[in-house]
Design an enzyme around this catalytic site. Structure first.
Site, PDB file in Angstrom:
ATOM      1  N   TRP A 128     -18.790  16.606  10.496  1.00 50.54           N
ATOM      2  CA  TRP A 128     -17.753  16.402   9.491  1.00 50.54           C
ATOM      3  C   TRP A 128     -17.779  17.507   8.447  1.00 50.54           C
ATOM      4  O   TRP A 128     -18.846  17.907   7.978  1.00 50.54           O
ATOM      5  CB  TRP A 128     -17.953  15.078   8.759  1.00 50.54           C
ATOM      6  CG  TRP A 128     -17.747  13.848   9.610  1.00 50.54           C
ATOM      7  CD1 TRP A 128     -18.703  12.973  10.010  1.00 50.54           C
ATOM      8  CD2 TRP A 128     -16.515  13.361  10.137  1.00 50.54           C
ATOM      9  NE1 TRP A 128     -18.138  11.974  10.754  1.00 50.54           N
ATOM     10  CE2 TRP A 128     -16.796  12.191  10.849  1.00 50.54           C
ATOM     11  CE3 TRP A 128     -15.197  13.812  10.067  1.00 50.54           C
ATOM     12  CZ2 TRP A 128     -15.809  11.447  11.487  1.00 50.54           C
ATOM     13  CZ3 TRP A 128     -14.219  13.073  10.709  1.00 50.54           C
ATOM     14  CH2 TRP A 128     -14.523  11.908  11.414  1.00 50.54           C
ATOM     15  N   GLU A 151      -5.963  -2.687  -1.556  1.00 48.71           N
ATOM     16  CA  GLU A 151      -6.583  -3.801  -0.823  1.00 48.71           C
ATOM     17  C   GLU A 151      -7.746  -4.440  -1.578  1.00 48.71           C
ATOM     18  O   GLU A 151      -8.161  -5.545  -1.258  1.00 48.71           O
ATOM     19  CB  GLU A 151      -7.111  -3.304   0.532  1.00 48.71           C
ATOM     20  CG  GLU A 151      -6.037  -2.978   1.555  1.00 48.71           C
ATOM     21  CD  GLU A 151      -5.523  -1.552   1.470  1.00 48.71           C
ATOM     22  OE1 GLU A 151      -5.623  -0.943   0.384  1.00 48.71           O
ATOM     23  OE2 GLU A 151      -5.013  -1.038   2.477  1.00 48.71           O
ATOM     24  N   LYS A 183     -13.330  17.260  11.664  1.00 53.04           N
ATOM     25  CA  LYS A 183     -14.516  17.214  12.524  1.00 53.04           C
ATOM     26  C   LYS A 183     -14.588  18.518  13.297  1.00 53.04           C
ATOM     27  O   LYS A 183     -13.830  18.749  14.236  1.00 53.04           O
ATOM     28  CB  LYS A 183     -14.446  16.019  13.465  1.00 53.04           C
ATOM     29  CG  LYS A 183     -15.810  15.567  13.888  1.00 53.04           C
ATOM     30  CD  LYS A 183     -15.772  14.222  14.553  1.00 53.04           C
ATOM     31  CE  LYS A 183     -17.186  13.678  14.659  1.00 53.04           C
ATOM     32  NZ  LYS A 183     -17.275  12.546  15.553  1.00 53.04           N
ATOM     33  N   THR A 189       0.854  -1.192   0.000  1.00 55.04           N
ATOM     34  CA  THR A 189       0.000   0.000   0.000  1.00 55.04           C
ATOM     35  C   THR A 189       0.890   1.242   0.000  1.00 55.04           C
ATOM     36  O   THR A 189       2.052   1.186   0.396  1.00 55.04           O
ATOM     37  CB  THR A 189      -0.889   0.046   1.261  1.00 55.04           C
ATOM     38  OG1 THR A 189      -0.030   0.011   2.400  1.00 55.04           O
ATOM     39  CG2 THR A 189      -1.844  -1.117   1.322  1.00 55.04           C
TER      40      THR A 189
HETATM   41  P1  ADP Z   1      -4.711   3.193  -5.365  1.00 54.22           P
HETATM   42  O1  ADP Z   1      -3.281   2.862  -5.418  1.00 54.22           O
HETATM   43  O2  ADP Z   1      -5.624   2.384  -6.201  1.00 54.22           O
HETATM   44  O3  ADP Z   1      -4.975   4.657  -5.448  1.00 54.22           O
HETATM   45  P2  ADP Z   1      -4.535   3.236  -2.621  1.00 54.22           P
HETATM   46  O4  ADP Z   1      -4.753   2.070  -1.768  1.00 54.22           O
HETATM   47  O5  ADP Z   1      -3.212   3.884  -2.674  1.00 54.22           O
HETATM   48  O6  ADP Z   1      -5.040   2.708  -3.970  1.00 54.22           O
HETATM   49  O7  ADP Z   1      -5.553   4.375  -2.364  1.00 54.22           O
HETATM   50  C1  ADP Z   1      -6.887   4.075  -2.351  1.00 54.22           C
HETATM   51  C2  ADP Z   1      -7.600   5.297  -1.978  1.00 54.22           C
HETATM   52  O8  ADP Z   1      -7.532   6.265  -3.030  1.00 54.22           O
HETATM   53  C3  ADP Z   1      -9.048   5.077  -1.761  1.00 54.22           C
HETATM   54  O9  ADP Z   1      -9.311   4.532  -0.493  1.00 54.22           O
HETATM   55  C4  ADP Z   1      -9.571   6.483  -1.912  1.00 54.22           C
HETATM   56  O10 ADP Z   1      -9.365   7.224  -0.734  1.00 54.22           O
HETATM   57  C5  ADP Z   1      -8.684   7.051  -3.002  1.00 54.22           C
HETATM   58  N1  ADP Z   1      -9.383   6.949  -4.293  1.00 54.22           N
HETATM   59  C6  ADP Z   1      -9.288   5.992  -5.221  1.00 54.22           C
HETATM   60  N2  ADP Z   1     -10.102   6.255  -6.256  1.00 54.22           N
HETATM   61  C7  ADP Z   1     -10.745   7.399  -5.973  1.00 54.22           C
HETATM   62  C8  ADP Z   1     -11.731   8.203  -6.630  1.00 54.22           C
HETATM   63  N3  ADP Z   1     -12.221   7.895  -7.827  1.00 54.22           N
HETATM   64  N4  ADP Z   1     -12.159   9.318  -5.990  1.00 54.22           N
HETATM   65  C9  ADP Z   1     -11.676   9.680  -4.792  1.00 54.22           C
HETATM   66  N5  ADP Z   1     -10.745   8.963  -4.123  1.00 54.22           N
HETATM   67  C10 ADP Z   1     -10.287   7.839  -4.702  1.00 54.22           C
END
Ligand code: ADP
Length: 549
Positions: free
Chosen positions: A442, A331, A437, A186
């Site tokens: 929020w 994940e 918050k 991650t």
């Molecule tokens: P990735 O590498 O696929 O971006 P990460 O695990 O690094 O995955 O990050 C995932 C996070 O990125 C999500 O939990 C969300 O917060 C953000 N994210 C992914 N896609 C979107 C989207 N279309 N709009 C807003 N946030 C997004």
């Protein structure tokens, strides 16, 4: 009663055999480190992946060996994508844009025994190679100058030399579909990186999902340009889906620069593309600079990883290109919700709602909204809570980490806040860890950032929470102005009046040159918080006491 069906396993060897035998004539076009165009067929890919597997056999690397990569979106990397897991070994893709310390941490924790890397990453790798106790072989891809070939603690060999003598392997072993195939870590924006190990089965199922028309919708009539690094959640699973569908595949190599992508689009005429919003807004800016009015045959772009601005969707629509928002996480094997517009969305309002949502969860995965006490909230498009997800390509745990908090009754806690509506559309309002918050309520920082960005002088904006005596937390805005623009905090506050709830409007403003972003283009709130605490020059435009509802 047991079914009468055969219990054949969903393995990457099966996918490779299909790619070779049925889609053998489909093409992969890739760009080398020298900028050269290389074309090969899926049949060639299977051959070379087989040679790689054979070479690893010859050197005595057993089933379960972890092969790390520090490489761009190249054909060699794709060969390892297939040859390593199909032979029962495990591929571990490392983000080349991370700091060497993080790369070392990740490679050590994944127990990498072989590292395959682009030559330009050799020197960085040399600085931490000694920290990998299990390292036995380094394989370099691309031209290597002697000065850039520092001493390694183990044998170092060029990729082409390694696979030259290999007999293409065709007798791929039978592998339990639940065995690990690929490891990804991650992003680590909020803590130490954690490893997710995808199984053969999870990769298969996710690739099938991508091929469906409600998702990216790939077929053998398509040509796909994933402007997604292969170390970023398995290239969002797109290379596997391409092999399954038999569409032509363009691998942009190490550079995702807009000019390089535009050159590829012009030369190779992709029909479908994918990537994070930053990449596609950069492409648009470059097109405007050059006075270009279209992108050839390109008909759709799957865009995600961060919120896709409506303006970007509209700008691409004006070019005749459908930009489809997608949402997912490392994940969840990437794209887990896609914002396709269904037929019933006939009114302009409906269509806008569908296009602006993060997407509808794909078949096979389930989502729900939960409040912070663990109670499930209604899927009514109104109740805001944490989005939780489960399904066969969602991780159950992390590699060798005792993590207790990530699941709730078997559902993965995404850390994203938002709503799910009665039609299954997910609409994110914030990330839990970034949430502000204020006075017990929020404030969604994504929405606030977007509202600030609508000011004509603003190029980019980020909002973070700052501690406040009375309200516990207040939002603080960090803004990048367009060149030669001079808008100040008062003007920006006035602009927000009426656009967002009055009590959302930040009192603290800072103007900087660029918003820090992570290596994959997300706003790096952790870094911004660090700068904010140390060196940010804030303008206080209204007393916090007046800011409340
Ligand atoms: P990735 O590498 O696929 O971006 P990460 O695990 O690094 O995955 O990050 C995932 C996070 O990125 C999500 O939990 C969300 O917060 C953000 N994210 C992914 N896609 C979107 C989207 N279309 N709009 C807003 N946030 C997004």
């Amino acid at each position: 009663m047991k079914s009468t069906m055969q219990a054949n396993q969903l393995g990457l060897a099966l996918l490779l055999r299909h790619a070779c035998r049925v889609n053998g004539r489909s093409r992969i076009v890739s760009v080398t480190a020298d900028g050269l165009r290389v074309e090969q067929t899926f049949a060639d890919l299977a051959q070379r992946a087989g040679r790689l597997a054979h070479a690893l056999d010859q050197r005595g690397f057993p089933t379960g060996t972890v092969v790390g990569t520090l490489a761009g979106a190249s054909r060699e990397h794709l060969e390892a994508y297939l040859g390593v897991p199909a032979s029962g070994r495990i591929l571990h893709t490392i983000n080349v844009r991370l700091h060497a310390d993080q790369q070392a941490y990740i490679a050590e924790h994944a127990n990498d025994e072989v590292i395959m890397l682009d030559s330009q990453n050799l020197e960085t790798f040399a600085s931490f190679a000694h920290r990998l106790p299990k390292l036995r072989l380094v394989v370099t891809v691309g031209p290597r100058t002697p000065s850039a070939a520092p001493l390694m603690p183990c044998e170092t060999i060029d990729y082409e030399t390694l696979i030259a003598d290999g007999v293409p392997r065709i007798d791929w072993p039978d592998i339990d579909e639940n065995e690990a195939a690929i490891i990804c870590f991650t992003g680590g924006t909020t803590g130490l990186p954690k490893g997710v190990a995808y199984s053969h089965r999870s990769i298969w199922l996710q690739a099938m999902s991508i091929c469906t028309a409600n998702s990216v919708g790939l077929s053998s009539n398509d040509c796909l340009l994933p402007a997604v690094p292969l170390y970023h959640v398995n290239g969002w699973g797109l290379p596997f889906a391409a092999l399954m569908a038999g569409c032509d595949l363009i691998l942009p190599g190490a550079s995702m620069q807009p000019s390089a992508l535009i050159a590829l689009i012009k030369a190779e005429a992709p029909t479908i593309a994918a990537g994070v919003p930053t990449i596609w807004s950069d492409v648009l800016a470059e097109m405007r600079t050059r006075g270009m009015s279209g992108l050839g045959r390109l008909k759709s772009v799957s865009c995600g990883g961060a919120q896709v601005p409506q303006r970007l969707v509209d700008d691409y629509a004006a070019l005749g290109i459908r930009m489809v928002q997608a949402w997912g996480m490392t994940e969840t094997s990437s794209m887990s919700a896609i914002a396709q517009t269904p037929a019933w969305a006939s009114s302009a309002d409906d269509r806008r709602r569908c296009a602006s949502a993060q997407g509808r969860v794909v078949c096979g995965l389930e989502v729900r909204v939960s409040d912070l006490d663990g109670a499930t909230l209604p899927a009514d498009g109104v109740a805001v809570g944490e989005i939780q997800i489960r399904g066969p390509w969602v991780t159950q745990s992390y590699l060798d980490v005792e993590e207790r908090n990530h699941l709730q009754d078997g559902w993965l806690r995404t850390g994203d806040l938002g709503t799910v509506d009665a039609d299954g559309f997910i609409c994110l309002t914030d990330r839990l860890k970034d949430a502000i918050k204020s006075g017990g309520e929020w404030i969604p920082s994504l929405a606030l950032e977007n509202a600030i960005r609508t000011h004509p002088s603003v190029l980019d904006a980020a909002v973070i929470a700052v501690a406040d005596e009375r309200w516990q937390e207040r939002p603080a805005a960090i803004v990048v102005l367009k060149p030669d623009e001079t808008a100040n905090a008062s003007e920006l506050r006035a602009h927000l009046l009426g656009r967002v709830a009055k009590w959302w409007i930040p009192e603290r403003w800072a103007f900087i040159d660029a918003i820090p972003r992570t290596s994959v283009g997300k706003i790096d709130k952790k870094r911004i918080r660090q700068i904010a605490g140390a060196s940010m020059a804030w303008t206080l435009d209204a007393p916090a006491a007046c800011a409340a509802r």
